[in-house]
Design an enzyme around this catalytic site. Sequence first.
Site, PDB file in Angstrom:
ATOM      1  CB  SER A 145      58.948  37.489  46.174  1.00  0.00           C
ATOM      2  OG  SER A 145      57.857  37.213  47.052  1.00  0.00           O
ATOM      3  CE1 TYR A 187      56.535  34.481  42.366  1.00  0.00           C
ATOM      4  CE2 TYR A 187      56.401  34.415  44.760  1.00  0.00           C
ATOM      5  CZ  TYR A 187      56.419  35.135  43.571  1.00  0.00           C
ATOM      6  OH  TYR A 187      56.319  36.511  43.612  1.00  0.00           O
TER       7      TYR A 187
HETATM    8  P1  NAD Z   1      51.048  41.484  37.750  1.00  0.00           P
HETATM    9  O1  NAD Z   1      50.484  40.178  37.294  1.00  0.00           O
HETATM   10  O2  NAD Z   1      50.120  42.617  37.974  1.00  0.00           O
HETATM   11  O3  NAD Z   1      52.179  41.964  36.745  1.00  0.00           O
HETATM   12  C1  NAD Z   1      53.114  41.087  36.192  1.00  0.00           C
HETATM   13  C2  NAD Z   1      53.332  41.492  34.749  1.00  0.00           C
HETATM   14  O4  NAD Z   1      54.402  40.663  34.241  1.00  0.00           O
HETATM   15  C3  NAD Z   1      52.105  41.226  33.871  1.00  0.00           C
HETATM   16  O5  NAD Z   1      51.822  42.380  33.084  1.00  0.00           O
HETATM   17  C4  NAD Z   1      52.519  40.030  33.012  1.00  0.00           C
HETATM   18  O6  NAD Z   1      51.935  40.046  31.706  1.00  0.00           O
HETATM   19  C5  NAD Z   1      54.035  40.228  32.944  1.00  0.00           C
HETATM   20  N1  NAD Z   1      54.733  38.988  32.652  1.00  0.00           N
HETATM   21  C6  NAD Z   1      54.559  37.784  33.263  1.00  0.00           C
HETATM   22  N2  NAD Z   1      55.368  36.868  32.705  1.00  0.00           N
HETATM   23  C7  NAD Z   1      56.053  37.509  31.729  1.00  0.00           C
HETATM   24  C8  NAD Z   1      57.015  37.093  30.781  1.00  0.00           C
HETATM   25  N3  NAD Z   1      57.424  35.818  30.737  1.00  0.00           N
HETATM   26  N4  NAD Z   1      57.521  38.013  29.917  1.00  0.00           N
HETATM   27  C9  NAD Z   1      57.092  39.298  29.943  1.00  0.00           C
HETATM   28  N5  NAD Z   1      56.165  39.743  30.811  1.00  0.00           N
HETATM   29  C10 NAD Z   1      55.651  38.863  31.680  1.00  0.00           C
HETATM   30  O7  NAD Z   1      51.852  41.139  39.090  1.00  0.00           O
HETATM   31  P2  NAD Z   1      52.854  41.997  40.001  1.00  0.00           P
HETATM   32  O8  NAD Z   1      52.496  41.693  41.389  1.00  0.00           O
HETATM   33  O9  NAD Z   1      52.929  43.405  39.553  1.00  0.00           O
HETATM   34  O10 NAD Z   1      54.231  41.233  39.689  1.00  0.00           O
HETATM   35  C11 NAD Z   1      55.431  41.921  39.433  1.00  0.00           C
HETATM   36  C12 NAD Z   1      56.566  41.231  40.176  1.00  0.00           C
HETATM   37  O11 NAD Z   1      56.354  41.357  41.583  1.00  0.00           O
HETATM   38  C13 NAD Z   1      56.698  39.730  39.913  1.00  0.00           C
HETATM   39  O12 NAD Z   1      58.065  39.401  39.757  1.00  0.00           O
HETATM   40  C14 NAD Z   1      56.160  39.105  41.180  1.00  0.00           C
HETATM   41  O13 NAD Z   1      56.689  37.824  41.430  1.00  0.00           O
HETATM   42  C15 NAD Z   1      56.616  40.126  42.199  1.00  0.00           C
HETATM   43  N6  NAD Z   1      55.938  40.072  43.489  1.00  0.00           N
HETATM   44  C16 NAD Z   1      54.600  40.364  43.589  1.00  0.00           C
HETATM   45  C17 NAD Z   1      53.984  40.298  44.837  1.00  0.00           C
HETATM   46  C18 NAD Z   1      52.520  40.607  45.026  1.00  0.00           C
HETATM   47  O14 NAD Z   1      51.986  40.346  46.114  1.00  0.00           O
HETATM   48  N7  NAD Z   1      51.833  41.170  44.036  1.00  0.00           N
HETATM   49  C19 NAD Z   1      54.736  39.945  45.964  1.00  0.00           C
HETATM   50  C20 NAD Z   1      56.086  39.667  45.819  1.00  0.00           C
HETATM   51  C21 NAD Z   1      56.675  39.741  44.571  1.00  0.00           C
END
Ligand code: NAD
Length: 242
Positions: free
Chosen positions: A138, A151
């Site tokens: 991130s 985080y």
């Molecule tokens: P999201 O909530 O849509 O998807 C995350 C998925 O991970 C969900 O389906 C959830 O059930 C699954 N998950 C969470 N904890 C878990 C675990 N312990 N074991 C198995 N599955 C698990 O969110 P997203 O934005 O798609 O997140 C994906 C990645 O992107 C994450 O690592 C997040 O930190 C990173 N990220 C997101 C953003 C943003 O703005 N959306 C920005 C920077 C980084």
Amino acid sequence: MTDLDPTAAGARVVLVTGAASGIGRATVDLLLARGSRVVAVDLDELAIEGEVVALAGDVADEETNRAAVALAVEAFGRLDGVVLNAGAGGTLPWEDPGAVAAAERIFAVNLHGPMLGIRAAVPALRQAGGGAIVVTASVAGLRADPGTWAYNASKSAVINLVRAAALDYAAAGIRVNAIAPGLTRTRIIEGADPLLAERVPLGRFAEPGEQAEPIGFLLSPAASYITGTTLVVDGGLDAGLG
Ligand code: NAD
């Protein structure tokens, strides 16, 4: 070819964690559309058609990671690529009585998850003659934000884990990289102030598919000379305030 080629019809097998939603789900869709076979891991049920097998489990659990790799080999005969994308976060008041336990859980998912995923996948990737690992970090790992210290720290740590793993596995033909998404329209930023988009130089949040594309690139032979790096995909946030 020792590298992942998502354009080779049916030939390549990729494991994706956090696959049920957001960036992970968009990555699964992209890989399937390009002919890869996918092992999809998530806490949540994943309903999806095609060359995909799903495993319900927690990435912070070593057994989930081992079982997912075993499933790839059992269902598709090999493993060529891994996308360690599952993540957890949120605001955590420093003095909250539950803050330490909540921070430990964030580290378990965001840092230990990729550590366990890399450890589980390497033997199968070696067996395939090499491969590629991509971790979803991130921009929060490159800077600090108010209130989300656990985080931010977990994402910083995973960026350096990726560098270290890249050095340790380069000789095995295994490339290890990260992407650092900025604000992306998924469940994670539901409820975020829409005005935040005005602070992004490109003036908007990313769509999940705009993170899936660079993940697909880092998995592909087009990235054959890229390892140990973090690709920032943030609409310019890290460059400064728009
Ligand atoms: P999201 O909530 O849509 O998807 C995350 C998925 O991970 C969900 O389906 C959830 O059930 C699954 N998950 C969470 N904890 C878990 C675990 N312990 N074991 C198995 N599955 C698990 O969110 P997203 O934005 O798609 O997140 C994906 C990645 O992107 C994450 O690592 C997040 O930190 C990173 N990220 C997101 C953003 C943003 O703005 N959306 C920005 C920077 C980084």
